[in-house]
Scaffold this motif. Structure first.
Motif, PDB file in Angstrom:
ATOM      1  N   ARG A   1       6.770   6.251  -1.314  1.00 37.31           N
ATOM      2  CA  ARG A   1       7.974   5.805  -2.025  1.00 37.31           C
ATOM      3  C   ARG A   1       8.178   4.304  -1.858  1.00 37.31           C
ATOM      4  NH1 ARG A   1      12.464   8.471  -4.072  1.00 37.31           N
ATOM      5  NH2 ARG A   1      10.822   9.938  -4.602  1.00 37.31           N
ATOM      6  N   LEU A   2       7.977   3.792  -0.645  1.00 35.18           N
ATOM      7  CA  LEU A   2       8.151   2.359  -0.413  1.00 35.18           C
ATOM      8  C   LEU A   2       7.103   1.557  -1.183  1.00 35.18           C
ATOM      9  CD1 LEU A   2       9.831   0.214   0.969  1.00 35.18           C
ATOM     10  CD2 LEU A   2       8.394   0.484   3.006  1.00 35.18           C
ATOM     11  N   SER A   3       5.892   2.052  -1.256  1.00 39.45           N
ATOM     12  CA  SER A   3       4.852   1.378  -2.044  1.00 39.45           C
ATOM     13  C   SER A   3       5.228   1.372  -3.521  1.00 39.45           C
ATOM     14  CB  SER A   3       3.499   2.065  -1.839  1.00 39.45           C
ATOM     15  OG  SER A   3       3.082   1.925  -0.500  1.00 39.45           O
ATOM     16  N   PHE A   4       5.803   2.479  -3.988  1.00 38.91           N
ATOM     17  CA  PHE A   4       6.272   2.562  -5.373  1.00 38.91           C
ATOM     18  C   PHE A   4       7.362   1.516  -5.627  1.00 38.91           C
ATOM     19  CE2 PHE A   4       9.445   4.204  -8.367  1.00 38.91           C
ATOM     20  CZ  PHE A   4       8.664   4.449  -9.482  1.00 38.91           C
ATOM     21  N   ILE A   5       8.332   1.443  -4.739  1.00 36.84           N
ATOM     22  CA  ILE A   5       9.425   0.475  -4.882  1.00 36.84           C
ATOM     23  C   ILE A   5       8.877  -0.945  -4.876  1.00 36.84           C
ATOM     24  CG2 ILE A   5      11.483  -0.482  -3.760  1.00 36.84           C
ATOM     25  CD1 ILE A   5      12.000   2.410  -2.686  1.00 36.84           C
ATOM     26  N   ARG A   6       7.971  -1.207  -3.956  1.00 37.75           N
ATOM     27  CA  ARG A   6       7.391  -2.553  -3.858  1.00 37.75           C
ATOM     28  C   ARG A   6       6.677  -2.926  -5.155  1.00 37.75           C
ATOM     29  NH1 ARG A   6       2.546  -5.135  -0.974  1.00 37.75           N
ATOM     30  NH2 ARG A   6       3.344  -7.194  -0.541  1.00 37.75           N
ATOM     31  N   HIS A   7       5.936  -1.986  -5.714  1.00 35.98           N
ATOM     32  CA  HIS A   7       5.237  -2.267  -6.967  1.00 35.98           C
ATOM     33  C   HIS A   7       6.239  -2.540  -8.097  1.00 35.98           C
ATOM     34  CE1 HIS A   7       1.882  -2.309  -9.732  1.00 35.98           C
ATOM     35  NE2 HIS A   7       2.586  -1.549 -10.545  1.00 35.98           N
ATOM     36  N   CYS A   8       7.288  -1.741  -8.165  1.00 34.83           N
ATOM     37  CA  CYS A   8       8.330  -1.962  -9.182  1.00 34.83           C
ATOM     38  C   CYS A   8       8.979  -3.326  -9.009  1.00 34.83           C
ATOM     39  CB  CYS A   8       9.389  -0.856  -9.115  1.00 34.83           C
ATOM     40  SG  CYS A   8       8.828   0.749  -9.699  1.00 34.83           S
ATOM     41  N   ARG A   9       9.254  -3.713  -7.760  1.00 36.39           N
ATOM     42  CA  ARG A   9       9.871  -5.019  -7.508  1.00 36.39           C
ATOM     43  C   ARG A   9       8.915  -6.140  -7.897  1.00 36.39           C
ATOM     44  NH1 ARG A   9      14.018  -6.116  -8.325  1.00 36.39           N
ATOM     45  NH2 ARG A   9      14.300  -7.724  -6.757  1.00 36.39           N
ATOM     46  N   ALA A  10       7.597  -5.928  -7.719  1.00 31.99           N
ATOM     47  CA  ALA A  10       6.614  -6.927  -8.137  1.00 31.99           C
ATOM     48  C   ALA A  10       6.657  -7.116  -9.650  1.00 31.99           C
ATOM     49  CB  ALA A  10       5.211  -6.521  -7.684  1.00 31.99           C
ATOM     50  N   LEU A  11       7.082  -6.075 -10.366  1.00 33.05           N
ATOM     51  CA  LEU A  11       7.271  -6.160 -11.817  1.00 33.05           C
ATOM     52  C   LEU A  11       8.676  -6.638 -12.163  1.00 33.05           C
ATOM     53  CD1 LEU A  11       5.484  -2.832 -12.796  1.00 33.05           C
ATOM     54  CD2 LEU A  11       4.625  -5.168 -13.117  1.00 33.05           C
ATOM     55  N   ASP A  12       9.425  -7.022 -11.128  1.00 33.20           N
ATOM     56  CA  ASP A  12      10.793  -7.544 -11.249  1.00 33.20           C
ATOM     57  C   ASP A  12      11.755  -6.521 -11.855  1.00 33.20           C
ATOM     58  OD1 ASP A  12      12.442  -9.637 -10.493  1.00 33.20           O
ATOM     59  OD2 ASP A  12      12.422 -10.545 -12.482  1.00 33.20           O
ATOM     60  N   ILE A  13      11.481  -5.262 -11.642  1.00 38.62           N
ATOM     61  CA  ILE A  13      12.359  -4.207 -12.126  1.00 38.62           C
ATOM     62  C   ILE A  13      13.574  -4.153 -11.207  1.00 38.62           C
ATOM     63  CG2 ILE A  13      12.583  -1.707 -12.506  1.00 38.62           C
ATOM     64  CD1 ILE A  13       9.579  -1.694 -13.190  1.00 38.62           C
ATOM     65  N   PRO A  14      14.784  -4.187 -11.759  1.00 38.68           N
ATOM     66  CA  PRO A  14      16.000  -4.164 -10.933  1.00 38.68           C
ATOM     67  C   PRO A  14      16.113  -2.860 -10.133  1.00 38.68           C
ATOM     68  CG  PRO A  14      16.513  -4.743 -13.217  1.00 38.68           C
ATOM     69  CD  PRO A  14      15.083  -4.313 -13.187  1.00 38.68           C
ATOM     70  N   LEU A  15      16.812  -2.943  -9.009  1.00 37.77           N
ATOM     71  CA  LEU A  15      16.963  -1.780  -8.135  1.00 37.77           C
ATOM     72  C   LEU A  15      17.614  -0.595  -8.851  1.00 37.77           C
ATOM     73  CD1 LEU A  15      18.001  -3.417  -4.740  1.00 37.77           C
ATOM     74  CD2 LEU A  15      15.747  -2.594  -5.465  1.00 37.77           C
ATOM     75  N   ALA A  16      18.581  -0.849  -9.704  1.00 36.22           N
ATOM     76  CA  ALA A  16      19.222   0.253 -10.432  1.00 36.22           C
ATOM     77  C   ALA A  16      18.203   0.990 -11.296  1.00 36.22           C
ATOM     78  CB  ALA A  16      20.370  -0.269 -11.292  1.00 36.22           C
ATOM     79  N   ASP A  17      17.297   0.254 -11.898  1.00 36.83           N
ATOM     80  CA  ASP A  17      16.265   0.886 -12.721  1.00 36.83           C
ATOM     81  C   ASP A  17      15.244   1.619 -11.850  1.00 36.83           C
ATOM     82  OD1 ASP A  17      17.555  -0.099 -14.931  1.00 36.83           O
ATOM     83  OD2 ASP A  17      16.089  -1.671 -15.356  1.00 36.83           O
TER      84      ASP A  17
END
Length: 146
Positions: A46-62
């Motif tokens: 899950r943390l790796s998933f979140i990190r990847h999403c953040r690398a795509l600059d996806i907001p936390l709400a999304d």
């Protein structure tokens, strides 16, 4: 694994991991008898998933919304497509804004093309003039920010 091991495995800072827990993006870890958090492979994934999403600059709400689809994969993915389309729109707007900023900085840089004393520097003069509310080269009518 302990939080330091999770951090080392993902490259995510300890405080950020704790923040994601508080935000409900990461499930609460089990606690050992000594009170230490005990993370599992699920947390690592899950943390790796979140990190990847953040690398795509996806907001936390999304990201939170995306995790609901992970938790219930039978749902229709139309909302996921919409979410990514919205992110693409945000990125395009930022790119447009960054191009405008580049143009402004280039116009400002053109005010000083050689080295001399600070009091003679066209860049510094423009910045001081702007601080006094005067027109400046970087905010001329054709260089307004978007």
């Amino acid at each position: 694994m302990r939080i330091s091991e999770l951090s080392g495995a993902t490259g995510v800072e300890l405080e950020t991991i704790r923040f994601y827990e508080k935000q409900g993006l990461l499930p609460a870890p089990a606690r050992q008898d000594n009170g230490y958090r005990s993370y599992s492979a699920e947390h690592l994934e899950r943390l790796s998933f979140i990190r990847h999403c953040r690398a795509l600059d996806i907001p936390l709400a999304d990201i939170r919304r995306l995790t609901t689809f992970i938790n219930d994969p039978a749902d229709d993915c139309g909302d996921i497509n919409l979410l990514i389309d919205q992110q693409i729109t945000r990125v395009k707007a930022r790119l447009k804004s960054m191009k405008a900023l580049e143009k402004q900085l280039s116009q400002l840089r053109a005010r000083c093309d050689e080295r001399h004393h600070g009091r003679e520097c066209g860049i510094l003069q423009e910045l001081v003039a702007a601080a006094h509310g005067e027109a400046c080269a970087c905010h001329s009518p054709d260089a307004r920010p978007v």
